[in-house]
Structure formats: structure tokens, C-alpha cells
Enzyme design. Structure first.
Site, short mmCIF file in Angstrom:
data_model
loop_
_atom_site.label_atom_id
_atom_site.label_comp_id
_atom_site.label_asym_id
_atom_site.label_seq_id
_atom_site.Cartn_x
_atom_site.Cartn_y
_atom_site.Cartn_z
N LYS A 121 -10.09 0.72 -2.27
CA LYS A 121 -10.20 0.31 -0.87
C LYS A 121 -11.56 0.70 -0.29
CE LYS A 121 -7.64 0.75 3.51
NZ LYS A 121 -6.49 1.43 4.16
N GLU B 97 0.84 -1.18 0.00
CA GLU B 97 0.00 0.00 0.00
C GLU B 97 0.89 1.25 0.00
OE1 GLU B 97 -3.88 1.64 2.47
OE2 GLU B 97 -2.35 0.49 3.56
N CYS C 146 -5.08 -3.51 3.34
CA CYS C 146 -4.81 -3.11 4.71
C CYS C 146 -6.00 -3.30 5.66
CB CYS C 146 -4.29 -1.67 4.72
SG CYS C 146 -3.34 -1.24 6.20
#
Length: 282
Positions: A121, A40, A166
Site C-alpha cells: 500500500k 484489507e 483502501c
């Protein structure tokens, strides 16, 4: 299929980060990796959260990216094409319809350098322990759709790959949805986990997602002390379908290599057919 999680300690300088990403991709390809994944924010760990807004790129055409307009996308496509590997481009900021916000986006390129998948995301991180505070919603527009794609390796085997980033790791329902109608063979999760949360939960949750879905996990991470003072946990790793850690690197830039074993995955699913025993599918 051999895969590589590329660990970085990205800086506030995009050019330096792209150079390091090129080097790591080349090293992984030379070692025989067919699929390489960056962490990321491989392109930038800014001095301020808003720094990502200044470097955001419009989404380029699937088969071409103008280096003058979209240098990060052009680099990913060129690296995939040059080395003949699948490249999962960690995340980079892609322009949003919302003012002063961007998407935190994972882009996937096939060995011909064509973009084959985009994932924005979905879950935005928020944390405040009195000393450290993070609020991704201040600069990010959340994604809305789970994304998985099919990858055919050099041996002709097909792998269903689910994308996540994440903080998504904490939401198992995302991975259940990604596994429908076809089960996942591989979860890829680029991350920049904080040192605090990483020490407590990183490996635990990654192994849990592998066990729950009886699949492999590839998790490239930021790993070290950044120039902005933030320390990321690192420990980029590859997990097998029984929850075993196949390879890991604690800190620092590097290439984490492992072989994904389709036969072992099939064996585990025969011995423990948990995916066929699900009752609650809401």
C-alpha cells in the site's frame, strides 16, 4: 469471468479470521467464481494498531510458504490451489526494513497456488475528526511501486488487473499510472473504510474510478462493528465499466458475486473512446 468480493468483520484472532476466509473462498469457488478477493486486514483487526506488528510474516517463496513461519501466506496459497481459483489476499502485514513498522501488503496467487504479484500500500491513511483518529504511518512503511498483473481466465481471455488498497482510492493518478502502457480491465481495491468516510465517499469514488478508466472494479471490504469498537462501512461491491453497481452487500460477512463482461467493456470503449483522448500524461 465471474468474480467475488469477500466481505468480513475480522476479529483480533488470526486463527478465527483464517477459518472464515477459507470458508468464504470455498463458497465463492462453489458458486463459480474464478477470482476471489479478500478485504484489507482480513487476517486481523486488532485491539490496537500495533497488534499487526506481532503477527507480521516474512515474505515467503513464490511457490511455497511454510505454515509454521508464514501461516497467512500458506493459507492463501493452499486455498487457491485447492479450489483452482485466483486469490487476491486482501492485505496482511509483511515485515519491513524499518523497525516497529510493517508493509500493508496485497498478495496474489494463481490457481496453482503460486504467488504472482505483491503490492505494498502506497498511500497511508490519516484522519482526525476530534472523535476518531487514525494514522497509519505510525505502524506502516509505505510502498513505492504501482503493481498490475495479467490474468488469463478459463475462457482464455486476458485481463489486466491493477492492485490498490483502501486510501489509494482517493488518488486517481495511481490508476492512470497503472493503466500505462496497457489499459486496465479490472481494478481490485481491498479496504477497511471507516463508517464515517465510507458513507460519504466509498461508492462515489469507486464508481468514479470505473468511469475514468472504463473498466471494472472489485472492492472487498470489512463491514460491521469490530471487537475493538471500530465500525467499518462494508458495502463490498463490483462496478461495471459504465459506473453501474453490479452487486453489493451492505454489512456482515458474505460473498458478493458478479460477472465481468468483456464484450460490454469493449462496447463502452468504442462508444466513448476517452482513453485515447488523453492529452495530459505527466
Amino acid at each position: 469471468m465471474k468474480v467475488a468480493a469477500l466481505q468480513m468483520v475480522s476479529t483480533p484472532r488470526v486463527a478465527d479470521n483464517l477459518d472464515q476466509a477459507r470458508t468464504l473462498i470455498a463458497q465463492a469457488a462453489a458458486a463459480g467464481a474464478e477470482l476471489v478477493a479478500l478485504p484489507e486486514y482480513f487476517c486481523l483487526m486488532g485491539l490496537r494498531d500495533a497488534d499487526k506488528l506481532a503477527i507480521a510474516e516474512p515474505l515467503a517463496l513464490a511457490a511455497a510458504a511454510d505454515p509454521a513461519v508464514a501461516p497467512m501466506q500458506a493459507m492463501l496459497a493452499e486455498a487457491a490451489r485447492t479450489h483452482g481459483v485466483w486469490v487476491i489476499g486482501g492485505t496482511l502485514p509483511i515485515t519491513s526494513h524499518e523497525a516497529n513498522r510493517v508493509f500493508n501488503t496485497t498478495l496474489v496467487y494463481n490457481p496453482a497456488g503460486e504467488r504472482v504479484a505483491r503490492y505494498d500500500k502506497i498511500h497511508l491513511f490519516c484522519f482526525d475528526d476530534g472523535e476518531r483518529r487514525y494514522n497509519e504511518a505510525a505502524t506502516l512503511t509505505p510502498g513505492e511501486r504501482p503493481i498490475a498483473f495479467w490474468l488469463t481466465d478459463r475462457a482464455g481471455d486476458r485481463w489486466r488487473v491493477g492492485l490498490s488498497v483502501c486510501y489509494d482510492l482517493r488518488f486517481p493518478e495511481l490508476f492512470r499510472q497503472l493503466g500505462q502502457p496497457d489499459p486496465l480491465d479490472l481494478i481490485v481495491l481491498p479496504a477497511a473504510f471507516t463508517d464515517t468516510t465510507g458513507r460519504a465517499h466509498w461508492e462515489l469514488l469507486l464508481r468514479a474510478r470505473a468511469v475514468e478508466n472504463l473498466c471494472h472494479v472489485l472492492a472487498p471490504a470489512q463491514g460491521g462493528l469490530h471487537e475493538n469498537g471500530r465500525r467499518t462501512y462494508g458495502h463490498s461491491l463490483v462496478v461495471g465499466p459504465w459506473g453501474e453497481v453490479l452487486a453489493v452487500q451492505p454489512e456482515g460477512a458474505g460473498v458478493v458475486l458478479a460477472e465481468l463482461d468483456r464484450a460490454r467493456q469493449d462496447e463502452v470503449r468504442r462508444q466513448l473512446p476517452a482513453l485515447t483522448h488523453r492529452v495530459m500524461r505527466g
